[in-house]
Motif scaffolding. Structure first.
Motif, PDB file in Angstrom:
ATOM      1  N   SER A 176       0.842  -1.202   0.000  1.00 50.22           N
ATOM      2  CA  SER A 176       0.000   0.000   0.000  1.00 50.22           C
ATOM      3  C   SER A 176       0.875   1.248   0.000  1.00 50.22           C
ATOM      4  O   SER A 176       2.025   1.221   0.438  1.00 50.22           O
ATOM      5  N   VAL A 177       0.293   2.345  -0.522  1.00 47.78           N
ATOM      6  CA  VAL A 177       1.017   3.605  -0.658  1.00 47.78           C
ATOM      7  C   VAL A 177       0.114   4.757  -0.218  1.00 47.78           C
ATOM      8  O   VAL A 177      -1.055   4.803  -0.584  1.00 47.78           O
ATOM      9  N   GLN A 178       0.685   5.655   0.563  1.00 46.63           N
ATOM     10  CA  GLN A 178       0.002   6.908   0.886  1.00 46.63           C
ATOM     11  C   GLN A 178       0.684   8.008   0.086  1.00 46.63           C
ATOM     12  O   GLN A 178       1.912   8.135   0.112  1.00 46.63           O
ATOM     13  N   CYS A 179      -0.118   8.774  -0.629  1.00 44.65           N
ATOM     14  CA  CYS A 179       0.435   9.870  -1.414  1.00 44.65           C
ATOM     15  C   CYS A 179      -0.502  11.064  -1.319  1.00 44.65           C
ATOM     16  O   CYS A 179      -1.619  10.960  -0.809  1.00 44.65           O
ATOM     17  N   ARG A 180      -0.025  12.192  -1.792  1.00 39.80           N
ATOM     18  CA  ARG A 180      -0.891  13.362  -1.928  1.00 39.80           C
ATOM     19  C   ARG A 180      -0.605  13.989  -3.272  1.00 39.80           C
ATOM     20  O   ARG A 180       0.489  13.815  -3.825  1.00 39.80           O
ATOM     21  N   HIS A 181      -1.611  14.677  -3.795  1.00 33.15           N
ATOM     22  CA  HIS A 181      -1.463  15.187  -5.152  1.00 33.15           C
ATOM     23  C   HIS A 181      -2.314  16.427  -5.377  1.00 33.15           C
ATOM     24  O   HIS A 181      -3.218  16.744  -4.603  1.00 33.15           O
ATOM     25  N   ILE A 182      -1.976  17.101  -6.451  1.00 29.06           N
ATOM     26  CA  ILE A 182      -2.760  18.229  -6.956  1.00 29.06           C
ATOM     27  C   ILE A 182      -3.044  17.911  -8.411  1.00 29.06           C
ATOM     28  O   ILE A 182      -2.138  17.571  -9.166  1.00 29.06           O
ATOM     29  N   LEU A 183      -4.306  18.011  -8.808  1.00 25.27           N
ATOM     30  CA  LEU A 183      -4.712  17.744 -10.184  1.00 25.27           C
ATOM     31  C   LEU A 183      -5.182  19.033 -10.841  1.00 25.27           C
ATOM     32  O   LEU A 183      -6.015  19.746 -10.289  1.00 25.27           O
ATOM     33  N   VAL A 184      -4.624  19.326 -12.019  1.00 22.90           N
ATOM     34  CA  VAL A 184      -5.100  20.426 -12.853  1.00 22.90           C
ATOM     35  C   VAL A 184      -5.516  19.797 -14.177  1.00 22.90           C
ATOM     36  O   VAL A 184      -4.709  19.209 -14.879  1.00 22.90           O
ATOM     37  N   ARG A 185      -6.802  19.935 -14.517  1.00 23.03           N
ATOM     38  CA  ARG A 185      -7.366  19.271 -15.700  1.00 23.03           C
ATOM     39  C   ARG A 185      -7.220  20.123 -16.964  1.00 23.03           C
ATOM     40  O   ARG A 185      -7.300  21.347 -16.904  1.00 23.03           O
ATOM     41  N   THR A 186      -7.055  19.406 -18.083  1.00 19.74           N
ATOM     42  CA  THR A 186      -7.100  20.045 -19.395  1.00 19.74           C
ATOM     43  C   THR A 186      -8.362  19.607 -20.139  1.00 19.74           C
ATOM     44  O   THR A 186      -8.831  20.308 -21.028  1.00 19.74           O
ATOM     45  N   GLN A 187      -8.898  18.433 -19.760  1.00 22.71           N
ATOM     46  CA  GLN A 187     -10.145  17.918 -20.339  1.00 22.71           C
ATOM     47  C   GLN A 187     -10.994  17.319 -19.238  1.00 22.71           C
ATOM     48  O   GLN A 187     -10.471  16.762 -18.272  1.00 22.71           O
ATOM     49  N   ASP A 188     -12.308  17.429 -19.408  1.00 23.31           N
ATOM     50  CA  ASP A 188     -13.247  16.809 -18.487  1.00 23.31           C
ATOM     51  C   ASP A 188     -14.322  16.115 -19.313  1.00 23.31           C
ATOM     52  O   ASP A 188     -15.031  16.775 -20.076  1.00 23.31           O
ATOM     53  N   ARG A 189     -14.390  14.783 -19.204  1.00 23.98           N
ATOM     54  CA  ARG A 189     -15.333  13.956 -19.975  1.00 23.98           C
ATOM     55  C   ARG A 189     -15.284  14.280 -21.476  1.00 23.98           C
ATOM     56  O   ARG A 189     -16.301  14.470 -22.129  1.00 23.98           O
ATOM     57  N   GLY A 190     -14.058  14.392 -21.995  1.00 22.11           N
ATOM     58  CA  GLY A 190     -13.849  14.593 -23.427  1.00 22.11           C
ATOM     59  C   GLY A 190     -13.920  16.026 -23.909  1.00 22.11           C
ATOM     60  O   GLY A 190     -13.637  16.306 -25.069  1.00 22.11           O
ATOM     61  N   LYS A 191     -14.281  16.964 -23.044  1.00 17.14           N
ATOM     62  CA  LYS A 191     -14.368  18.371 -23.442  1.00 17.14           C
ATOM     63  C   LYS A 191     -13.145  19.138 -22.958  1.00 17.14           C
ATOM     64  O   LYS A 191     -12.756  19.029 -21.794  1.00 17.14           O
ATOM     65  N   ILE A 222     -11.093  21.950 -21.399  1.00 13.46           N
ATOM     66  CA  ILE A 222     -11.409  23.005 -20.431  1.00 13.46           C
ATOM     67  C   ILE A 222     -10.221  23.941 -20.193  1.00 13.46           C
ATOM     68  O   ILE A 222     -10.400  25.023 -19.648  1.00 13.46           O
ATOM     69  N   ALA A 223      -9.024  23.529 -20.614  1.00 18.80           N
ATOM     70  CA  ALA A 223      -7.842  24.377 -20.491  1.00 18.80           C
ATOM     71  C   ALA A 223      -6.774  23.854 -21.450  1.00 18.80           C
ATOM     72  O   ALA A 223      -6.738  22.668 -21.752  1.00 18.80           O
ATOM     73  N   THR A 224      -5.910  24.756 -21.897  1.00 16.08           N
ATOM     74  CA  THR A 224      -4.795  24.333 -22.737  1.00 16.08           C
ATOM     75  C   THR A 224      -3.715  23.722 -21.848  1.00 16.08           C
ATOM     76  O   THR A 224      -3.703  23.937 -20.627  1.00 16.08           O
ATOM     77  N   ASP A 225      -2.802  22.974 -22.452  1.00 15.70           N
ATOM     78  CA  ASP A 225      -1.681  22.418 -21.696  1.00 15.70           C
ATOM     79  C   ASP A 225      -0.882  23.539 -21.036  1.00 15.70           C
ATOM     80  O   ASP A 225      -0.485  23.428 -19.879  1.00 15.70           O
ATOM     81  N   THR A 226      -0.655  24.608 -21.771  1.00 16.33           N
ATOM     82  CA  THR A 226       0.121  25.740 -21.246  1.00 16.33           C
ATOM     83  C   THR A 226      -0.559  26.351 -20.031  1.00 16.33           C
ATOM     84  O   THR A 226       0.089  26.616 -19.011  1.00 16.33           O
ATOM     85  N   ALA A 227      -1.871  26.578 -20.116  1.00 18.96           N
ATOM     86  CA  ALA A 227      -2.602  27.173 -18.997  1.00 18.96           C
ATOM     87  C   ALA A 227      -2.580  26.247 -17.777  1.00 18.96           C
ATOM     88  O   ALA A 227      -2.400  26.705 -16.639  1.00 18.96           O
TER      89      ALA A 227
END
Length: 176
Positions: A51-66, A68-73
């Motif tokens: 098992s592993v404990q981790c923490r993360h921050i997610l910044v999305r570029t797509q949500d359900r195929g749409k 929502i942000a460019t890779d650069t942004a």
């Protein structure tokens, strides 16, 4: 074929000890178990944590195929979050401000994953947290059916490190 790695605790078979002691590439069987004849091959072996404990921050570029942000942004937003972490802002505060993972935001970005969970998370994320070392950090780009984006991941701890096997099984049910 399930590409998960199993250890002696997670491999649910009365033949687990015998199969896990085979050299990579060897086949065990045929054997009869749970109403089926089976052949099992050890495909790979690695030392992995249970098992592993981790923490993360997610910044999305797509949500359900749409889109929502460019890779650069997205990268700029993640860079801003990392700058705050480096300046001493608490991780959970940065998660609340920047992360787009609703599931972990209330927990300060933290997750526990078991070896059995690994196939259900993205390959890049799983490879890093199970094959990295506690204290390591990494930014990974992820794309799956639900979303695409960037994860900043920090491995907090790993437990139960030991040998794990990737196996393939051919199974033929015995029916009248």
């Amino acid at each position: 074929f399930n590409d998960a790695y199993l250890n002696k605790r997670t491999f649910q078979s009365r033949f687990a000890d015998t199969i896990s002691n085979l050299p990579v590439g060897e086949v065990y069987g045929p054997y009869y178990e749970n109403g089926a004849y089976k052949l099992t091959k050890v495909i790979d072996r690695k030392k992995l944590p249970d098992s592993v404990q981790c923490r993360h921050i997610l910044v999305r570029t797509q949500d359900r195929g749409k889109d929502i942000a460019t890779d650069t942004a997205a990268q700029m937003k993640l860079d801003s979050a990392l700058a705050e972490i480096k300046s001493g802002v608490k991780f959970d505060s940065v998660v609340a401000k920047y992360s787009e993972d609703e599931g972990s935001n209330k927990k300060g970005g933290e997750y526990w994953f078991t070896l059995l969970n690994r196939p259900s998370i993205s390959k890049e994320f799983g490879d890093f947290i199970f094959e990295g070392k506690p204290g390591e950090t990494k930014v990974v780009k992820v794309k799956n059916d639900n979303y695409a984006g960037y994860h900043y991941i920090e491995i907090l701890q790993q437990k139960g490190t030991g040998p794990s096997e990737q196996i393939g099984t051919i199974s033929k049910n015995l029916v009248p």
